[in-house]
Design a protein around this motif. Structure first.
Motif, PDB file in Angstrom:
ATOM      1  N   MET A   1       0.850  -1.200   0.000  1.00 38.97           N
ATOM      2  CA  MET A   1       0.000   0.000   0.000  1.00 38.97           C
ATOM      3  C   MET A   1       0.884   1.247   0.000  1.00 38.97           C
ATOM      4  SD  MET A   1      -2.922   1.177   2.752  1.00 38.97           S
ATOM      5  CE  MET A   1      -3.985  -0.184   2.286  1.00 38.97           C
ATOM      6  N   ALA A   2       0.514   2.241  -0.794  1.00 38.23           N
ATOM      7  CA  ALA A   2       1.278   3.484  -0.840  1.00 38.23           C
ATOM      8  C   ALA A   2       1.225   4.194   0.500  1.00 38.23           C
ATOM      9  CB  ALA A   2       0.726   4.387  -1.945  1.00 38.23           C
ATOM     10  N   GLU A   3       2.316   4.805   0.866  1.00 39.66           N
ATOM     11  CA  GLU A   3       2.407   5.489   2.149  1.00 39.66           C
ATOM     12  C   GLU A   3       1.940   6.935   2.023  1.00 39.66           C
ATOM     13  OE1 GLU A   3       6.340   5.208   3.675  1.00 39.66           O
ATOM     14  OE2 GLU A   3       6.346   3.025   3.733  1.00 39.66           O
ATOM     15  N   ALA A   4       1.458   7.484   3.148  1.00 35.85           N
ATOM     16  CA  ALA A   4       1.065   8.892   3.215  1.00 35.85           C
ATOM     17  C   ALA A   4       1.377   9.406   4.602  1.00 35.85           C
ATOM     18  CB  ALA A   4      -0.421   9.053   2.888  1.00 35.85           C
ATOM     19  N   TRP A   5       1.730  10.673   4.697  1.00 34.45           N
ATOM     20  CA  TRP A   5       2.086  11.258   5.988  1.00 34.45           C
ATOM     21  C   TRP A   5       1.846  12.766   5.938  1.00 34.45           C
ATOM     22  CZ3 TRP A   5       5.204   9.668   2.155  1.00 34.45           C
ATOM     23  CH2 TRP A   5       6.147  10.563   1.645  1.00 34.45           C
ATOM     24  N   TRP A   6       1.737  13.369   7.123  1.00 34.62           N
ATOM     25  CA  TRP A   6       1.494  14.803   7.246  1.00 34.62           C
ATOM     26  C   TRP A   6       2.812  15.571   7.377  1.00 34.62           C
ATOM     27  CZ3 TRP A   6      -2.932  16.768   5.960  1.00 34.62           C
ATOM     28  CH2 TRP A   6      -4.139  16.142   6.266  1.00 34.62           C
ATOM     29  N   VAL A   7       2.829  16.755   6.769  1.00 29.87           N
ATOM     30  CA  VAL A   7       3.897  17.741   6.981  1.00 29.87           C
ATOM     31  C   VAL A   7       3.206  19.056   7.320  1.00 29.87           C
ATOM     32  CG1 VAL A   7       5.797  19.025   5.947  1.00 29.87           C
ATOM     33  CG2 VAL A   7       5.463  16.601   5.358  1.00 29.87           C
ATOM     34  N   GLU A   8       3.537  19.651   8.457  1.00 31.41           N
ATOM     35  CA  GLU A   8       2.942  20.935   8.846  1.00 31.41           C
ATOM     36  C   GLU A   8       3.814  22.067   8.310  1.00 31.41           C
ATOM     37  OE1 GLU A   8       0.775  22.972  12.727  1.00 31.41           O
ATOM     38  OE2 GLU A   8       2.373  21.492  13.037  1.00 31.41           O
ATOM     39  N   VAL A   9       3.207  22.983   7.563  1.00 34.34           N
ATOM     40  CA  VAL A   9       3.948  24.089   6.967  1.00 34.34           C
ATOM     41  C   VAL A   9       3.572  25.433   7.574  1.00 34.34           C
ATOM     42  CG1 VAL A   9       4.408  22.906   4.797  1.00 34.34           C
ATOM     43  CG2 VAL A   9       2.296  24.229   5.049  1.00 34.34           C
ATOM     44  N   GLY A  10       2.685  25.428   8.536  1.00 32.65           N
ATOM     45  CA  GLY A  10       2.259  26.636   9.227  1.00 32.65           C
ATOM     46  C   GLY A  10       1.267  26.237  10.289  1.00 32.65           C
ATOM     47  N   ASP A  11       0.909  27.171  11.152  1.00 36.71           N
ATOM     48  CA  ASP A  11      -0.049  26.876  12.212  1.00 36.71           C
ATOM     49  C   ASP A  11      -1.389  26.479  11.590  1.00 36.71           C
ATOM     50  OD1 ASP A  11      -1.352  26.657  14.623  1.00 36.71           O
ATOM     51  OD2 ASP A  11      -1.720  28.807  14.814  1.00 36.71           O
ATOM     52  N   GLY A  12      -1.777  25.213  11.746  1.00 35.32           N
ATOM     53  CA  GLY A  12      -3.027  24.743  11.171  1.00 35.32           C
ATOM     54  C   GLY A  12      -2.999  24.567   9.667  1.00 35.32           C
ATOM     55  N   ILE A  13      -1.829  24.487   9.074  1.00 35.64           N
ATOM     56  CA  ILE A  13      -1.700  24.318   7.623  1.00 35.64           C
ATOM     57  C   ILE A  13      -0.857  23.074   7.375  1.00 35.64           C
ATOM     58  CG2 ILE A  13      -0.978  25.366   5.451  1.00 35.64           C
ATOM     59  CD1 ILE A  13      -1.213  28.082   6.844  1.00 35.64           C
ATOM     60  N   TRP A  14      -1.479  22.098   6.704  1.00 35.60           N
ATOM     61  CA  TRP A  14      -0.875  20.783   6.577  1.00 35.60           C
ATOM     62  C   TRP A  14      -0.805  20.351   5.121  1.00 35.60           C
ATOM     63  CZ3 TRP A  14       0.727  18.137  10.986  1.00 35.60           C
ATOM     64  CH2 TRP A  14       0.296  18.672  12.210  1.00 35.60           C
ATOM     65  N   VAL A  15       0.237  19.584   4.836  1.00 36.63           N
ATOM     66  CA  VAL A  15       0.397  18.951   3.526  1.00 36.63           C
ATOM     67  C   VAL A  15       0.359  17.437   3.744  1.00 36.63           C
ATOM     68  CG1 VAL A  15       1.865  18.680   1.494  1.00 36.63           C
ATOM     69  CG2 VAL A  15       1.838  20.861   2.744  1.00 36.63           C
TER      70      VAL A  15
END
Length: 262
Positions: A1-15
């Motif tokens: 299964m392809a992996e996915a994860w969060w990166v936070e780029v600002g307060d309350g702003i996520w990629v």
């Protein structure tokens, strides 16, 4: 299964980063609501994205699509009956190209022996967007929608969060691979990227790859300007396709697409 994860780029702003296609989706959280940026390439990926969002916030959501390509828009049905915003031309583009995209990419994954993704693309329900307003208030957070001009497509939409100095640029920017010219407008793409840089972002999120700095975006803008110049010389008959490819900052496959688009 392809992996996915969060990166936070600002307060309350996520990629939301994905190994599959190096895709980057987005989430902006305000005090009253949140904005989902792109939805993935099928309803399974969209549903996994929606579940991940609900682990961060239970606020009501609206969706914004950066453009109509399948990997950014075919997962939208997973977001229930959410309002879906996009560039005004995005709706027509989905209406006219979705079935072709479905066949093309389902076949692509089938040929890669990934029957699961192929079938998910074949089953994806297409949700048509409505034109995005100039801006929206998520609750103590204004988000602005930018129509930078023809670039990666004729209907690119960028999303600017002024309080955090972040821009989600969609596929106007690529990190980790050259920009894709299949539906592009090479002559006006450099100016479109300049129009995004004009809001002075500190961080830009490409449609594929990791978040980047303005310096990275300016370097890619210079490469795109070089490609636009080569396209013009080729159209004028000043240079051959082979000479353009030789002088291009990008591999032959990408440059050939740009020359075809002019």
């Amino acid at each position: 299964m392809a992996e996915a994860w969060w990166v936070e780029v600002g307060d309350g702003i996520w990629v939301r980063r994905h190994t599959e296609l190096d895709l980057s989706l987005g989430l902006i959280i305000g005090e009253r609501s949140c904005l989902v940026i792109d939805t993935g390439g099928d309803e399974s990926q969209g549903s996994a994205f929606a579940t991940a969002i609900r682990e961060l916030t239970d606020l009501p959501w609206t969706v914004a699509l950066t453009h109509a390509h399948f990997d950014h828009s075919f997962g939208t049905a997973a977001f229930d009956a959410a309002t879906v915003w996009a560039h005004p031309a995005c709706r027509h583009e989905l209406q006219s190209t979705a079935e072709h995209q479905r066949q093309e990419w389902a076949t692509y994954y089938q040929n890669k022996d990934n029957q699961e993704i192929s079938e998910q693309i074949r089953r994806a329900r297409i949700v048509l967007p409505v034109p995005a307003p100039p801006d929206t208030d998520l609750g103590n957070r204004i988000v602005r929608f930018i129509h930078p001009g023809p670039a990666h497509t004729n209907h690119d939409l960028a999303i600017h969060i002024p309080d955090a100095h972040v821009v989600f640029a969609g596929d106007l920017l690529e990190q980790g691979a050259p920009p894709a010219f299949g539906d592009a407008f090479p002559a006006s793409w450099p100016q479109a990227l300049n129009n995004i840089l004009a809001v002075n972002p500190a961080t830009l999120v490409p449609g594929h790859g990791n978040p980047v700095t303005p310096a990275f975006a300016r370097a890619q803008q210079a490469e795109l300007a070089q490609v636009a110049h080569l396209c013009r010389l080729f159209r004028e008959g000043t240079i051959t396709a082979e000479e353009a490819i030789e002088r291009s900052p990008y591999p032959a496959e990408f440059t050939s697409e740009a020359l075809d688009r002019g």
